[in-house]
Design a protein around this motif. Structure first.
Motif, PDB file in Angstrom:
ATOM      1  N   CYS A   6     -41.356 -12.382   3.322  1.00 31.03           N
ATOM      2  CA  CYS A   6     -39.903 -11.726   2.721  1.00 31.03           C
ATOM      3  C   CYS A   6     -39.478 -11.123   3.822  1.00 31.03           C
ATOM      4  CB  CYS A   6     -39.580 -11.385   1.431  1.00 31.03           C
ATOM      5  SG  CYS A   6     -38.638 -12.649   0.365  1.00 31.03           S
ATOM      6  N   TYR A   7     -40.811  -9.525   3.199  1.00 33.33           N
ATOM      7  CA  TYR A   7     -40.988  -8.030   4.355  1.00 33.33           C
ATOM      8  C   TYR A   7     -40.804  -8.819   5.673  1.00 33.33           C
ATOM      9  CZ  TYR A   7     -42.036  -6.104  -0.022  1.00 33.33           C
ATOM     10  OH  TYR A   7     -42.014  -5.318  -0.814  1.00 33.33           O
ATOM     11  N   MET A   8     -41.434  -9.708   6.249  1.00 29.37           N
ATOM     12  CA  MET A   8     -41.615 -10.098   7.777  1.00 29.37           C
ATOM     13  C   MET A   8     -40.377 -10.305   8.294  1.00 29.37           C
ATOM     14  SD  MET A   8     -45.646 -11.765   7.464  1.00 29.37           S
ATOM     15  CE  MET A   8     -45.980 -12.323   6.660  1.00 29.37           C
ATOM     16  N   PHE A   9     -40.133 -11.621   7.009  1.00 29.11           N
ATOM     17  CA  PHE A   9     -38.976 -12.074   7.948  1.00 29.11           C
ATOM     18  C   PHE A   9     -37.536 -10.326   8.097  1.00 29.11           C
ATOM     19  CE2 PHE A   9     -39.808 -16.218   6.909  1.00 29.11           C
ATOM     20  CZ  PHE A   9     -40.563 -16.518   7.648  1.00 29.11           C
ATOM     21  N   TYR A  10     -37.396 -10.055   6.975  1.00 29.77           N
ATOM     22  CA  TYR A  10     -36.724  -9.322   6.883  1.00 29.77           C
ATOM     23  C   TYR A  10     -36.540  -7.954   8.094  1.00 29.77           C
ATOM     24  CZ  TYR A  10     -33.916 -12.293   2.814  1.00 29.77           C
ATOM     25  OH  TYR A  10     -33.106 -12.867   1.902  1.00 29.77           O
ATOM     26  N   GLY A  11     -37.803  -7.445   8.330  1.00 33.52           N
ATOM     27  CA  GLY A  11     -38.207  -7.082   8.609  1.00 33.52           C
ATOM     28  C   GLY A  11     -37.628  -7.211  10.275  1.00 33.52           C
ATOM     29  N   GLU A  59     -29.634 -20.138  29.342  1.00 37.33           N
ATOM     30  CA  GLU A  59     -31.015 -20.343  29.775  1.00 37.33           C
ATOM     31  C   GLU A  59     -32.048 -18.600  28.503  1.00 37.33           C
ATOM     32  OE1 GLU A  59     -33.944 -17.056  32.669  1.00 37.33           O
ATOM     33  OE2 GLU A  59     -33.164 -18.773  33.276  1.00 37.33           O
ATOM     34  N   GLU A  60     -30.597 -17.845  28.211  1.00 39.58           N
ATOM     35  CA  GLU A  60     -30.713 -16.574  27.625  1.00 39.58           C
ATOM     36  C   GLU A  60     -30.892 -17.237  26.036  1.00 39.58           C
ATOM     37  OE1 GLU A  60     -27.646 -14.549  28.268  1.00 39.58           O
ATOM     38  OE2 GLU A  60     -28.580 -13.100  29.747  1.00 39.58           O
ATOM     39  N   ALA A  61     -30.069 -18.076  25.670  1.00 38.35           N
ATOM     40  CA  ALA A  61     -30.399 -19.232  24.304  1.00 38.35           C
ATOM     41  C   ALA A  61     -32.164 -19.762  23.976  1.00 38.35           C
ATOM     42  CB  ALA A  61     -29.020 -20.602  23.920  1.00 38.35           C
ATOM     43  N   LEU A  62     -32.292 -20.061  24.851  1.00 39.85           N
ATOM     44  CA  LEU A  62     -33.293 -20.571  25.049  1.00 39.85           C
ATOM     45  C   LEU A  62     -34.640 -20.032  24.231  1.00 39.85           C
ATOM     46  CD1 LEU A  62     -34.710 -23.198  25.324  1.00 39.85           C
ATOM     47  CD2 LEU A  62     -35.218 -23.264  27.696  1.00 39.85           C
ATOM     48  N   ASP A  63     -34.394 -18.606  25.298  1.00 36.48           N
ATOM     49  CA  ASP A  63     -35.018 -17.637  25.066  1.00 36.48           C
ATOM     50  C   ASP A  63     -35.178 -16.954  23.240  1.00 36.48           C
ATOM     51  OD1 ASP A  63     -36.278 -18.061  28.021  1.00 36.48           O
ATOM     52  OD2 ASP A  63     -34.881 -15.904  28.053  1.00 36.48           O
ATOM     53  N   ASP A  64     -33.804 -16.846  23.314  1.00 32.24           N
ATOM     54  CA  ASP A  64     -33.627 -16.854  22.173  1.00 32.24           C
ATOM     55  C   ASP A  64     -34.502 -17.588  20.551  1.00 32.24           C
ATOM     56  OD1 ASP A  64     -32.740 -13.899  22.656  1.00 32.24           O
ATOM     57  OD2 ASP A  64     -30.190 -14.690  22.043  1.00 32.24           O
ATOM     58  N   ILE A  65     -34.004 -18.629  21.412  1.00 32.35           N
ATOM     59  CA  ILE A  65     -34.944 -19.764  19.886  1.00 32.35           C
ATOM     60  C   ILE A  65     -36.178 -20.245  19.927  1.00 32.35           C
ATOM     61  CG2 ILE A  65     -34.634 -22.376  19.751  1.00 32.35           C
ATOM     62  CD1 ILE A  65     -31.678 -22.196  20.393  1.00 32.35           C
ATOM     63  N   LEU A  66     -36.598 -19.306  21.303  1.00 31.20           N
ATOM     64  CA  LEU A  66     -38.359 -19.928  21.350  1.00 31.20           C
ATOM     65  C   LEU A  66     -38.539 -18.448  20.930  1.00 31.20           C
ATOM     66  CD1 LEU A  66     -38.735 -20.669  24.970  1.00 31.20           C
ATOM     67  CD2 LEU A  66     -39.383 -22.335  22.638  1.00 31.20           C
ATOM     68  N   LEU A  67     -38.536 -17.326  21.434  1.00 29.70           N
ATOM     69  CA  LEU A  67     -38.350 -16.148  20.681  1.00 29.70           C
ATOM     70  C   LEU A  67     -38.546 -16.063  18.708  1.00 29.70           C
ATOM     71  CD1 LEU A  67     -40.121 -12.688  20.749  1.00 29.70           C
ATOM     72  CD2 LEU A  67     -37.607 -12.255  21.245  1.00 29.70           C
ATOM     73  N   SER A  68     -37.209 -16.832  18.867  1.00 28.33           N
ATOM     74  CA  SER A  68     -37.805 -16.809  16.816  1.00 28.33           C
ATOM     75  C   SER A  68     -38.313 -17.787  16.405  1.00 28.33           C
ATOM     76  CB  SER A  68     -36.050 -16.982  16.997  1.00 28.33           C
ATOM     77  OG  SER A  68     -35.330 -16.271  17.482  1.00 28.33           O
ATOM     78  N   LEU A  69     -38.560 -18.925  16.464  1.00 27.10           N
ATOM     79  CA  LEU A  69     -39.700 -19.792  16.986  1.00 27.10           C
ATOM     80  C   LEU A  69     -40.750 -19.245  16.540  1.00 27.10           C
ATOM     81  CD1 LEU A  69     -38.632 -23.093  18.501  1.00 27.10           C
ATOM     82  CD2 LEU A  69     -38.929 -22.601  15.701  1.00 27.10           C
ATOM     83  N   SER A  70     -41.688 -18.276  17.417  1.00 25.94           N
ATOM     84  CA  SER A  70     -42.463 -17.348  17.530  1.00 25.94           C
ATOM     85  C   SER A  70     -43.183 -16.773  16.642  1.00 25.94           C
ATOM     86  CB  SER A  70     -42.784 -17.143  19.326  1.00 25.94           C
ATOM     87  OG  SER A  70     -42.332 -16.013  19.298  1.00 25.94           O
ATOM     88  N   VAL A  71     -42.021 -16.292  16.247  1.00 26.83           N
ATOM     89  CA  VAL A  71     -41.531 -14.581  14.937  1.00 26.83           C
ATOM     90  C   VAL A  71     -42.109 -15.917  14.328  1.00 26.83           C
ATOM     91  CG1 VAL A  71     -40.539 -13.242  14.236  1.00 26.83           C
ATOM     92  CG2 VAL A  71     -40.538 -13.070  16.345  1.00 26.83           C
ATOM     93  N   ILE A  72     -41.320 -17.154  13.819  1.00 22.05           N
ATOM     94  CA  ILE A  72     -41.234 -17.071  12.648  1.00 22.05           C
ATOM     95  C   ILE A  72     -43.113 -18.230  12.342  1.00 22.05           C
ATOM     96  CG2 ILE A  72     -40.998 -19.313  11.430  1.00 22.05           C
ATOM     97  CD1 ILE A  72     -38.128 -19.470  12.155  1.00 22.05           C
ATOM     98  N   LEU A  73     -43.518 -18.686  13.721  1.00 22.40           N
ATOM     99  CA  LEU A  73     -45.252 -18.904  13.801  1.00 22.40           C
ATOM    100  C   LEU A  73     -45.712 -17.615  13.107  1.00 22.40           C
ATOM    101  CD1 LEU A  73     -44.596 -21.480  16.338  1.00 22.40           C
ATOM    102  CD2 LEU A  73     -45.540 -22.040  13.427  1.00 22.40           C
ATOM    103  N   LEU A  74     -45.769 -16.487  14.001  1.00 20.59           N
ATOM    104  CA  LEU A  74     -46.708 -15.268  13.668  1.00 20.59           C
ATOM    105  C   LEU A  74     -47.003 -15.107  12.110  1.00 20.59           C
ATOM    106  CD1 LEU A  74     -48.720 -13.313  15.020  1.00 20.59           C
ATOM    107  CD2 LEU A  74     -46.508 -12.174  15.221  1.00 20.59           C
ATOM    108  N   ALA A  75     -45.476 -15.211  11.342  1.00 17.49           N
ATOM    109  CA  ALA A  75     -44.952 -15.077   9.921  1.00 17.49           C
ATOM    110  C   ALA A  75     -46.089 -15.917   9.026  1.00 17.49           C
ATOM    111  CB  ALA A  75     -43.599 -14.432   9.919  1.00 17.49           C
ATOM    112  N   LEU A  76     -45.380 -17.116   9.552  1.00 14.83           N
ATOM    113  CA  LEU A  76     -46.258 -17.819   9.206  1.00 14.83           C
ATOM    114  C   LEU A  76     -47.959 -18.197   8.666  1.00 14.83           C
ATOM    115  CD1 LEU A  76     -43.716 -20.854   8.661  1.00 14.83           C
ATOM    116  CD2 LEU A  76     -44.271 -19.757   7.331  1.00 14.83           C
TER     117      LEU A  76
END
Length: 101
Positions: A32-37, A63-80
């Motif tokens: 929770c701390y990682m995602f809400y942070g 292209e910007e939307a794809l970048d946002d989605i890829l960044l979100s996925l990388s943050v989620i994978l790092l948090a997990l």
């Protein structure tokens, strides 16, 4: 905007896990701390972008939307990954035999 929405959804899912995990065995609080942070960080970035550029900051190209989605996925994978390390360290700590120490 995509970043904020994905992190908010991830944070809400982690909060549901936190509420359902009465024993604290799965350390959902760290998740929770990682995602809400990260959500808070991107909300501040979005507000700063809106103050500087106005509503043009909300307009995304494909292209910007794809970048946002890829960044979100990388943050989620790092948090997990960090969460898995926390769970593994906790399991190793609990499995040690007190007599052997």
């Amino acid at each position: 905007m995509i970043l904020v929405m994905i992190m908010l959804i991830s944070g809400l899912l982690a909060t549901v896990g936190y509420v359902l995990d009465k024993s604290g065995k799965y350390s959902f609080s760290a998740l929770c701390y990682m995602f809400y942070g990260s959500c808070l960080m991107w909300v501040v970035d979005l507000v700063a972008g809106l103050r500087e550029e106005g509503t043009a900051a909300l307009a995304l190209t494909g292209e910007e939307a794809l970048d946002d989605i890829l960044l979100s996925l990388s943050v989620i994978l790092l948090a997990l990954t960090v969460w898995a390390v926390i769970l593994t360290a906790g399991a190793l700590r609990r499995s040690r035999c007190p007599a052997a120490a």
